[in-house]
Design a protein around this motif. Structure first.
Motif, PDB file in Angstrom:
ATOM      1  N   PHE A   1     -12.628   7.319 -11.767  1.00 51.55           N
ATOM      2  CA  PHE A   1     -12.039   8.274 -10.844  1.00 51.55           C
ATOM      3  C   PHE A   1     -10.535   8.428 -10.676  1.00 51.55           C
ATOM      4  O   PHE A   1      -9.953   9.255  -9.916  1.00 51.55           O
ATOM      5  CB  PHE A   1     -12.538   7.875  -9.494  1.00 51.55           C
ATOM      6  N   GLY A   2      -9.723   7.571 -11.580  1.00 50.84           N
ATOM      7  CA  GLY A   2      -8.521   7.410 -11.461  1.00 50.84           C
ATOM      8  C   GLY A   2      -7.923   7.301 -10.085  1.00 50.84           C
ATOM      9  O   GLY A   2      -8.144   6.100  -9.653  1.00 50.84           O
ATOM     10  N   ASP A   3      -7.086   8.371  -9.467  1.00 52.62           N
ATOM     11  CA  ASP A   3      -6.767   8.039  -8.137  1.00 52.62           C
ATOM     12  C   ASP A   3      -7.431   8.937  -7.219  1.00 52.62           C
ATOM     13  O   ASP A   3      -6.803   9.231  -6.202  1.00 52.62           O
ATOM     14  CB  ASP A   3      -5.144   7.899  -8.098  1.00 52.62           C
TER      15      ASP A   3
ATOM     16  N   ILE B   1     -15.853  -3.992 -11.649  1.00 54.42           N
ATOM     17  CA  ILE B   1     -16.396  -2.760 -10.867  1.00 54.42           C
ATOM     18  C   ILE B   1     -15.055  -1.974 -10.587  1.00 54.42           C
ATOM     19  O   ILE B   1     -15.126  -0.827 -10.715  1.00 54.42           O
ATOM     20  CB  ILE B   1     -17.243  -3.335  -9.857  1.00 54.42           C
ATOM     21  N   VAL B   2     -14.028  -2.540  -9.879  1.00 55.18           N
ATOM     22  CA  VAL B   2     -13.105  -1.823  -9.423  1.00 55.18           C
ATOM     23  C   VAL B   2     -12.237  -1.116 -10.519  1.00 55.18           C
ATOM     24  O   VAL B   2     -11.836  -0.087 -10.581  1.00 55.18           O
ATOM     25  CB  VAL B   2     -12.106  -2.796  -8.819  1.00 55.18           C
ATOM     26  N   PHE B   3     -12.115  -1.910 -11.760  1.00 57.29           N
ATOM     27  CA  PHE B   3     -11.566  -1.241 -12.730  1.00 57.29           C
ATOM     28  C   PHE B   3     -12.162  -0.160 -13.608  1.00 57.29           C
ATOM     29  O   PHE B   3     -11.578   1.091 -13.606  1.00 57.29           O
ATOM     30  CB  PHE B   3     -11.187  -2.170 -13.856  1.00 57.29           C
ATOM     31  N   VAL B   4     -13.494  -0.118 -13.576  1.00 53.41           N
ATOM     32  CA  VAL B   4     -14.379   0.863 -14.182  1.00 53.41           C
ATOM     33  C   VAL B   4     -14.313   2.087 -13.062  1.00 53.41           C
ATOM     34  O   VAL B   4     -14.060   3.132 -13.306  1.00 53.41           O
ATOM     35  CB  VAL B   4     -15.897   0.520 -14.249  1.00 53.41           C
TER      36      VAL B   4
ATOM     37  N   VAL C   1     -18.351   4.128  -5.760  1.00 54.39           N
ATOM     38  CA  VAL C   1     -19.564   4.583  -6.837  1.00 54.39           C
ATOM     39  C   VAL C   1     -19.764   3.699  -8.050  1.00 54.39           C
ATOM     40  O   VAL C   1     -21.022   3.381  -8.348  1.00 54.39           O
ATOM     41  CB  VAL C   1     -18.889   5.911  -7.429  1.00 54.39           C
ATOM     42  N   SER C   2     -18.632   3.040  -8.449  1.00 63.43           N
ATOM     43  CA  SER C   2     -19.005   2.157  -9.737  1.00 63.43           C
ATOM     44  C   SER C   2     -19.858   0.765  -9.132  1.00 63.43           C
ATOM     45  O   SER C   2     -20.686   0.487  -9.712  1.00 63.43           O
ATOM     46  CB  SER C   2     -17.734   1.762 -10.330  1.00 63.43           C
ATOM     47  N   ALA C   3     -19.616   0.251  -7.980  1.00 61.89           N
ATOM     48  CA  ALA C   3     -20.447  -0.882  -7.413  1.00 61.89           C
ATOM     49  C   ALA C   3     -21.870  -0.423  -7.322  1.00 61.89           C
ATOM     50  O   ALA C   3     -22.782  -1.346  -7.779  1.00 61.89           O
ATOM     51  CB  ALA C   3     -19.806  -1.114  -5.951  1.00 61.89           C
ATOM     52  N   LEU C   4     -22.040   0.823  -6.652  1.00 62.48           N
ATOM     53  CA  LEU C   4     -23.403   1.296  -6.715  1.00 62.48           C
ATOM     54  C   LEU C   4     -24.087   1.493  -8.032  1.00 62.48           C
ATOM     55  O   LEU C   4     -25.181   0.993  -8.230  1.00 62.48           O
ATOM     56  CB  LEU C   4     -23.277   2.839  -6.205  1.00 62.48           C
TER      57      LEU C   4
END
Lengths: 264, 283
Positions: B265-267, B212-215, B226-229
């Protein structure tokens, strides 16, 4: 800065003696000594592989010396961790630029003053007024340093997107934010074009006048060496070959031989 | 309605867990393959205190987070000195060890049969409130000297030390904070599901949080959230294609990692929006 800093400097006396470091069978630094009095600009020159950068790494605690001592203003830096040595006022830049990639230009400079910021974990996660005031001050100070090196207006840029010459300046600004007593510059003019080199010499002179810190630098460019240094140390095969006033060192036949090779 | 309600609650709890992973992996660049174990510690400790000693929810929650932090200290002290790849091994081992302990101390934890009859104290509003609260804490942490120094050491540890940053201490502080937050996610889960079993917290959960964090973007808290959601509700939304949902999930993850190696989202952080508008007003 304050008036105190503009008067004759009283701190920043770096004494290095008998430094030794071997990597396996290679004696990288072999009994090297140098000293820099408060406010002095000292150059270290020598052929490639002479151990200059290793000497810097020994002074700043990246490596632990096998023997020898490093003393700053009467306090031994031996056995201290890298970050402790830095916080005692030893700033540095790197031969191969090492900026922080995930941070913008302003934040890069702020990180060097962050270890001094005195707010704790709870004011950080709750964004208490003390934290906000401290961060605002740090940002202001960082802008001042950026302004000094000529990076004004690039605060929000990514360091890796800056041209090479500006990256060097950013490293310098970051080292300033550490409020160093001694600043070690490892080949600061490498990769700069001739006009950038002249500009760089002026910049270092200007910063030295303003902060009055001690500067020790490694450099190959004779223009930089002769223009900046009050005193020169020549290193060859890990040892001190010669030292003294730049002009005298330059005429020293031993140095010419080690550095340029024997004249035909 | 109840179904959507429960998906949202579980997604919220996952988001809090992901915050812990984000801090350890996104901020300090360490791979934690045992993050879910801290969730187990938080959940089990709080639930057992409530069941055996009738502790009120607030006290149990506090104790659960504190216990997770203590576990974090236990793992953190030896690991912060290690290189990144070894850290993933140690955290992985620790995570699996916790699962074994929970499985094998059946009198205390119910073992593989699970811990039952935990009182229901958590509902969607509380979870939402917790997500917002934790998010604020983590965002402020990222935006402080701690966050800056973490990002600095992630990018270049040697340079960070040369700038006076006490790298080991900072890693430990971040690790402890992350453990406490993840532990709190465990507390919420325990008092929502009313039932705990060790299998729920194994390494696949930790791995899922890492994905999730990487995506979302390794540098972006906004991205992680957002990706966790999306990713944690996605398997539920794909339930109509039950046989295919894991495959669809994996394909989506692969496509994103392949075409956006820095994550969606990059950074980029959402806070830039109001920072920019504030600057515009000044100008």
């Amino acid at each position: 800065m304050s008036a105190a800093q503009q008067s004759t400097p009283t701190s920043g006396h770096l004494e290095v003696s008998g430094l030794c470091k071997a990597f396996g069978g290679v004696q990288a630094v072999n009994g090297f000594s140098f000293d820099a009095k408060p406010g002095e600009i000292v150059g270290i020159i020598g052929p490639n592989g002479a151990g200059k950068t290793t000497a810097f790494n020994l002074v700043t605690g990246v490596y632990t010396p096998d023997s020898g001592s490093v003393v700053l203003d009467g306090v031994s830096l031996g056995g201290q961790r890298q970050d402790q040595i830095a916080r005692q006022g030893v700033g540095r830049t790197f031969q191969n630029i090492r900026l922080f990639k995930g941070l913008n230009v302003l934040e890069n400079v702020m990180t060097a003053s962050d270890p001094y910021a005195d707010y704790n974990f709870f004011s950080a996660v709750l964004a208490l007024p003390a934290k906000r005031a401290s961060d605002r001050q740090a940002a202001e100070k960082a802008r001042e340093y950026l302004d000094l090196v000529g990076l004004c207006g690039l605060e929000d840029d990514r360091p890796e997107s800056l041209p090479y010459g500006l990256q060097r300046k950013l490293e310098l600004a970051r080292a300033l934010a550490l409020r160093p007593k001694v600043i070690l510059l490892d080949e600061p003019a490498a990769g700069l074009n001739p006009s950038e080199v002249r500009e760089f010499i002026d910049l270092v002179k200007r910063l030295h006048e303003r902060f009055n810190f001690t500067i020790v630098f490694i450099e190959h460019r004779m223009e930089v060496v002769m223009n900046l240094s009050h005193k020169l140390f020549v290193m060859s095969f890990g040892k001190l070959l010669a030292s003294g006033a730049p002009e005298a060192v330059r005429r020293n036949p031993e140095v010419i031989e080690a550095y340029i090779g024997e004249e035909e | 309605m109840d179904y959507i309600y429960s998906i949202l609650t579980l997604t919220g709890i996952t988001m809090i867990g992901v915050m812990g992973t984000y801090m350890v992996t996104g901020l300090t660049g360490q791979f934690s393959f045992g993050q879910a174990a801290f969730m187990a510690v938080g959940g089990y400790v709080s639930a057992m205190l409530a069941l055996r000693f009738n502790l009120p929810f607030a006290a149990a929650a506090l104790a659960g987070s504190a216990a997770a932090m203590l576990a974090g200290l236990l793992v953190g002290v030896p690991t912060v000195r290690l290189r990144r790849d070894y850290i993933s091994l140690v955290t992985f081992g620790f995570g699996e060890a916790i699962i074994s302990v929970l499985n094998n101390s059946a009198q205390l934890t119910g073992g593989a049969e699970g811990l039952v009859n935990i009182p229901k104290r958590v509902d969607l509003p509380l979870v939402l409130l917790s997500v917002i609260g934790c998010l604020l804490l983590v965002a402020c942490y990222k935006n402080s000297k701690y966050g800056r120094q973490c990002l600095a050491l992630r990018s270049d540890e040697l340079a960070a030390r040369s700038m006076g940053i006490d790298v080991n201490r900072l890693k430990l502080v971040t690790f402890l904070f992350a453990s406490a937050i993840t532990g709190y996610a465990g507390v919420l889960y325990a008092f929502y599901a009313q039932y705990l079993e060790p299998g729920y917290f194994n390494w696949t959960v930790s791995a899922e949080w890492l994905i999730i964090v990487f995506v979302g973007g390794i540098n972006s808290l906004t991205g992680a959230m957002v990706s966790a959601l999306i990713l944690s509700s996605l398997p539920e939304l794909l339930r109509f294609a039950s046989a295919w949902r894991i495959i669809i999930y994996c394909v989506i993850v692969l496509i994103i990692i392949n075409y956006r190696p820095n994550g969606i989202f990059g950074d980029w952080e959402i806070s830039r929006l109001w920072k920019k508008s504030a600057k515009g007003e000044k100008a």
